[in-house]
Design a protein around this motif. Sequence first.
Motif, short mmCIF file in Angstrom:
data_model
loop_
_atom_site.label_atom_id
_atom_site.label_comp_id
_atom_site.label_asym_id
_atom_site.label_seq_id
_atom_site.Cartn_x
_atom_site.Cartn_y
_atom_site.Cartn_z
N UNK A 35 0.92 -1.14 0.09
CA UNK A 35 0.11 0.18 0.11
C UNK A 35 0.83 1.25 0.00
N UNK A 36 1.83 1.27 0.87
CA UNK A 36 2.62 2.56 0.85
C UNK A 36 3.71 2.54 -0.18
N UNK A 37 4.22 1.55 -0.77
CA UNK A 37 4.96 1.69 -1.91
C UNK A 37 4.08 2.20 -3.03
N UNK A 38 2.89 1.75 -3.17
CA UNK A 38 1.97 2.45 -4.35
C UNK A 38 1.62 3.95 -4.16
N UNK A 39 1.48 4.25 -2.86
CA UNK A 39 1.39 5.67 -2.35
C UNK A 39 2.44 6.63 -3.01
N UNK A 40 3.69 6.08 -2.54
CA UNK A 40 4.90 6.71 -2.68
C UNK A 40 5.25 6.69 -4.25
N UNK A 41 4.93 5.69 -5.02
CA UNK A 41 5.01 5.69 -6.43
C UNK A 41 4.13 6.82 -7.11
N UNK A 42 2.86 7.01 -6.57
CA UNK A 42 2.08 7.98 -7.00
C UNK A 42 2.42 9.28 -6.74
N UNK A 43 2.99 9.52 -5.56
CA UNK A 43 3.49 10.72 -5.34
C UNK A 43 4.64 11.15 -6.10
N UNK A 44 5.49 10.28 -6.34
CA UNK A 44 6.59 10.55 -7.04
C UNK A 44 6.35 10.97 -8.50
N UNK A 45 5.30 10.47 -9.21
CA UNK A 45 4.95 10.51 -10.49
C UNK A 45 4.29 12.02 -10.46
#
Length: 113
Positions: free
Chosen positions: A92-102
Amino acid sequence: MAKHDADLSLMFHALSDPTRRAILTRLAEGPAPVSELARPSGLRLPTVMRHLSVLEEAGLIDSTKDGRVRSCAIRPEALTPIRNWLDEQRSIWEARLDRLDDYVMKLMEERKP
């Protein structure tokens, strides 16, 4: 996952105490009598027994009695629900961080002259 919430709460409660974590670390080396588990902590036997009771209630250890000697052993498979929960949280947190990075990368691209 909801059916495991109570079990996870018991397990995390058991793992929240440094004495209980030290006991589990020792038991990862192999079964041990309670007296051996109590020795490094400097705690009185009744206090150690309460810690062991919490670990046993959480399903993290098993204990057996042979005559007057009570021994404990770790149940490594009992950690699987914790591992699964942590893996879910990591995803969950990796997906959130990936979206933030994008999103940040998109903003940086938009600001380029």
